[in-house]
Design a protein around this motif. Structure first.
Motif, PDB file in Angstrom:
ATOM      1  N   ASP A 135      48.288  34.652  26.801  1.00 51.20           N
ATOM      2  CA  ASP A 135      47.486  35.180  28.009  1.00 51.20           C
ATOM      3  C   ASP A 135      48.293  35.773  28.989  1.00 51.20           C
ATOM      4  O   ASP A 135      48.091  36.794  29.766  1.00 51.20           O
ATOM      5  CB  ASP A 135      46.639  34.017  28.703  1.00 51.20           C
ATOM      6  CG  ASP A 135      45.724  33.491  27.902  1.00 51.20           C
ATOM      7  OD1 ASP A 135      45.111  34.242  27.247  1.00 51.20           O
ATOM      8  OD2 ASP A 135      44.945  32.278  28.282  1.00 51.20           O
ATOM      9  N   ILE A 136      49.514  35.187  29.007  1.00 47.64           N
ATOM     10  CA  ILE A 136      50.467  35.832  30.047  1.00 47.64           C
ATOM     11  C   ILE A 136      51.046  37.195  29.512  1.00 47.64           C
ATOM     12  O   ILE A 136      51.204  38.204  30.426  1.00 47.64           O
ATOM     13  CB  ILE A 136      51.772  35.001  30.160  1.00 47.64           C
ATOM     14  CG1 ILE A 136      51.434  33.644  30.929  1.00 47.64           C
ATOM     15  CG2 ILE A 136      52.859  35.613  31.000  1.00 47.64           C
ATOM     16  CD1 ILE A 136      52.514  32.637  30.998  1.00 47.64           C
ATOM     17  N   TRP A 137      51.240  37.202  28.540  1.00 43.76           N
ATOM     18  CA  TRP A 137      51.484  38.768  27.779  1.00 43.76           C
ATOM     19  C   TRP A 137      50.266  39.714  28.052  1.00 43.76           C
ATOM     20  O   TRP A 137      50.528  40.973  28.317  1.00 43.76           O
ATOM     21  CB  TRP A 137      51.910  38.610  26.301  1.00 43.76           C
ATOM     22  CG  TRP A 137      53.305  38.310  25.936  1.00 43.76           C
ATOM     23  CD1 TRP A 137      53.434  37.020  25.712  1.00 43.76           C
ATOM     24  CD2 TRP A 137      54.464  38.710  26.197  1.00 43.76           C
ATOM     25  NE1 TRP A 137      55.088  36.596  25.487  1.00 43.76           N
ATOM     26  CE2 TRP A 137      55.442  37.819  25.962  1.00 43.76           C
ATOM     27  CE3 TRP A 137      54.771  40.229  26.465  1.00 43.76           C
ATOM     28  CZ2 TRP A 137      56.910  38.342  25.943  1.00 43.76           C
ATOM     29  CZ3 TRP A 137      56.052  40.565  26.419  1.00 43.76           C
ATOM     30  CH2 TRP A 137      57.072  39.687  26.339  1.00 43.76           C
ATOM     31  N   GLY A 138      49.112  39.211  27.802  1.00 47.85           N
ATOM     32  CA  GLY A 138      47.856  40.015  27.973  1.00 47.85           C
ATOM     33  C   GLY A 138      47.800  40.578  29.285  1.00 47.85           C
ATOM     34  O   GLY A 138      47.351  41.484  29.654  1.00 47.85           O
ATOM     35  N   ILE A 139      48.062  39.695  30.158  1.00 45.49           N
ATOM     36  CA  ILE A 139      48.030  40.254  31.671  1.00 45.49           C
ATOM     37  C   ILE A 139      49.035  41.161  32.114  1.00 45.49           C
ATOM     38  O   ILE A 139      48.402  42.142  32.734  1.00 45.49           O
ATOM     39  CB  ILE A 139      48.327  38.772  32.634  1.00 45.49           C
ATOM     40  CG1 ILE A 139      47.219  37.954  32.600  1.00 45.49           C
ATOM     41  CG2 ILE A 139      48.674  39.096  33.978  1.00 45.49           C
ATOM     42  CD1 ILE A 139      47.515  36.414  33.047  1.00 45.49           C
ATOM     43  N   ILE A 140      50.307  40.819  31.556  1.00 45.78           N
ATOM     44  CA  ILE A 140      51.171  41.993  31.814  1.00 45.78           C
ATOM     45  C   ILE A 140      50.755  43.350  31.152  1.00 45.78           C
ATOM     46  O   ILE A 140      50.734  44.452  31.713  1.00 45.78           O
ATOM     47  CB  ILE A 140      52.342  41.883  31.254  1.00 45.78           C
ATOM     48  CG1 ILE A 140      53.044  40.372  31.905  1.00 45.78           C
ATOM     49  CG2 ILE A 140      53.607  42.772  31.337  1.00 45.78           C
ATOM     50  CD1 ILE A 140      54.188  39.943  31.318  1.00 45.78           C
ATOM     51  N   GLY A 141      50.207  43.360  29.988  1.00 43.41           N
ATOM     52  CA  GLY A 141      49.459  44.427  29.397  1.00 43.41           C
ATOM     53  C   GLY A 141      48.437  45.165  30.154  1.00 43.41           C
ATOM     54  O   GLY A 141      48.287  46.270  29.851  1.00 43.41           O
ATOM     55  N   CYS A 142      47.633  44.399  30.725  1.00 43.35           N
ATOM     56  CA  CYS A 142      46.441  44.944  31.413  1.00 43.35           C
ATOM     57  C   CYS A 142      47.015  45.645  32.623  1.00 43.35           C
ATOM     58  O   CYS A 142      46.259  46.660  32.985  1.00 43.35           O
ATOM     59  CB  CYS A 142      45.530  43.829  32.126  1.00 43.35           C
ATOM     60  SG  CYS A 142      44.663  43.167  30.613  1.00 43.35           S
TER      61      CYS A 142
END
Length: 464
Positions: A190-197
């Motif tokens: 999720d943390i990586w996904g947040i940065i990606g967004c």
């Protein structure tokens, strides 16, 4: 009831508690709740961003691409949602097997499961990439996607290319999320996904403002998730969990065969669920027009907000259930499943009511007064989101148990029946028939059947 559920201290505060002692039954129960809550919080932030970014950039992308190209993008994405099963179900099989091995505290077995899964998926990706490159030049993609204007006819093949290639490359890479969910560490993904967004939001604006090209915009949004999944995978196995590092030396034909055996059932189920639940926009494009497909896609994205709680709370349940069942903590699974189902339905129902009442106002703000949408379509799509909210925790029980056959049977009835009715009746009665048929038959077949069989399997594990 709603307020009481949201005030539940064990859910809201567990994520901030230090890790519990898992040597006791009570400690394991609290630790599962802590990890579920932690993943739920990070998933909530990620879900908000994954929904907010498209909505924030919707006006930019819709105006920049125009209605026809936006509809083409939606149709291509929906059509190739069939690639969801291109991993042969190994992602789901990994999540079940790895969560059970984790419940046995068998690190050696965990590493073997992970290594064999990634090796097989790497080979699958190579085969599919070769097959796609061979067939790509032989297909008239503009005709397949029902492109009507000269612009969409010219770029149809390019859009297919920039969407499909990243999907195929991501087959082994994206499994990192499944791995972390199985080990109840979904918050890392999720943390990586947040940065990606956040990166995605910035670059969509830049590409559109600088007019770098429509295909460039779509290519960027397709490639970005792979880059962050690859970074997550490198950091996780290279630094955070070196004990689970992938090794080709751990490849075992028997282990791979066992994973494939379970994975094939998940693969069949994935095909059936994709055809039954994810082909609506394609159906609308074929029986109506690409403009209607674009409108339908936007409505669906807005309605997806209503079921955000499903993705937020369901994701960590699979791994927690598998670990709990492996330890014999079946009563915890039963109690937690009922509780989560009630929470999900309560929240999604409230969101549906707010969304339906404010839909016209919101669409006018986001897309302007010229955007047309169907309120009946929004209503029936919203009903489906509530149904998904209710039954999702029970799917997580069956998945954790590895009970896939019963789901295949249920979707084998639902998918062809609903697909045929959607396709032919929508051509006669209009777009609103598509989500209505889906919701009614989903309730009668899937919800009823899954609820019954999941409870039956739990009772069997308890010896009742």
């Amino acid at each position: 009831m709603m307020l009481r559920l949201l005030r539940d201290k064990s859910i809201l505060t567990a994520a901030f508690h230090k890790p519990y002692n898992t040597s006791t039954l009570e400690g394991r129960s609290f630790e599962r709740k802590r990890r579920i809550a932690l993943t739920a919080l990070t998933s909530a932030v990620l879900r908000i961003l994954t929904m907010a970014v498209p909505l924030i950039t919707l006006r930019i992308t819709y105006d920049y691409l125009n209605a026809e190209v936006y509809g083409l993008w939606s149709a291509v994405t929906t059509f190739f949602a069939l690639f969801a099963f291109s991993d042969l179900g190994l992602g789901n099989g990994l999540q079940t097997k790895l969560s059970q091995a984790n419940g046995k505290d068998d690190i050696v077995l965990c590493r073997k499961i992970i290594s064999n899964t990634y090796i097989v998926l790497f080979l699958v990706a190579l085969i599919l990439l070769t097959a796609f490159f061979s067939a790509f030049w032989l297909v008239d993609w503009a005709s397949v996607m029902n492109a009507q204007t000269q612009e969409t006819i010219n770029i149809a093949a390019s859009i297919v290319f920039v969407i499909v290639i990243p999907k195929l490359i991501s087959i082994p890479v994206a499994i990192i999320q499944r791995t972390q969910l199985a080990l109840q560490e979904g918050y890392r993904s999720d943390i990586w996904g947040i940065i990606g967004c956040i990166v995605n939001l910035v670059f969509i604006v830049i590409i559109a403002k600088l007019d770098l090209g429509k295909v460039t915009l779509l290519a960027f949004t397709s490639i970005l998730p792979i880059l962050f999944s690859a970074a997550n995978m490198f950091v996780y196995f290279g630094f955070q969990r070196k004990d689970l590092r992938i090794s080709f030396r751990l490849f075992e034909p028997e282990t791979a065969k066992s994973l494939l055996s379970l994975g094939i059932f998940f693969c069949i189920l994935s095909v059936l669920t994709t055809l039954g639940l994810s082909m609506d926009t394609f159906i609308v494009a074929r029986t109506g027009s690409l403009a209607e497909a674009g409108s339908y896609s936007i409505i669906y994205k807005v309605a997806a907000i209503f079921s955000a709680v499903v993705a937020i709370l369901s994701a960590p349940l699979w791994g927690a259930n598998g670990e709990a069942i492996a330890r014999g903590d079946v009563q915890w699974v039963r109690d937690n499943t009922r509780r989560m189902s009630l929470i999900m339905v309560s929240i999604s129902t409230l969101l549906v009511l707010v969304g339906l009442l404010s839909a016209k106002f919101l669409f006018r703000i986001w897309l302007g007064p010229d955007f047309e949408f169907s309120l009946p379509v929004l209503f029936w799509i919203s009903v489906m989101q509530i149904l998904l909210s209710f039954i999702s925790p029970y799917f997580m029980v069956l998945n954790a148990l590895g009970e896939i056959r019963v789901q295949i049977i249920l979707f084998s009835i639902y998918t062809p029946l609903s697909f045929v009715l959607k396709y032919y009746l929508s051509a006669i009665y209009g777009v609103s028939v598509v989500p209505m048929i889906g919701a009614i038959f989903y309730l009668l077949i899937i919800v009823t059947g899954c609820y019954y069989f999941s409870n039956k399997q739990l009772a069997k594990r308890e010896g009742k």
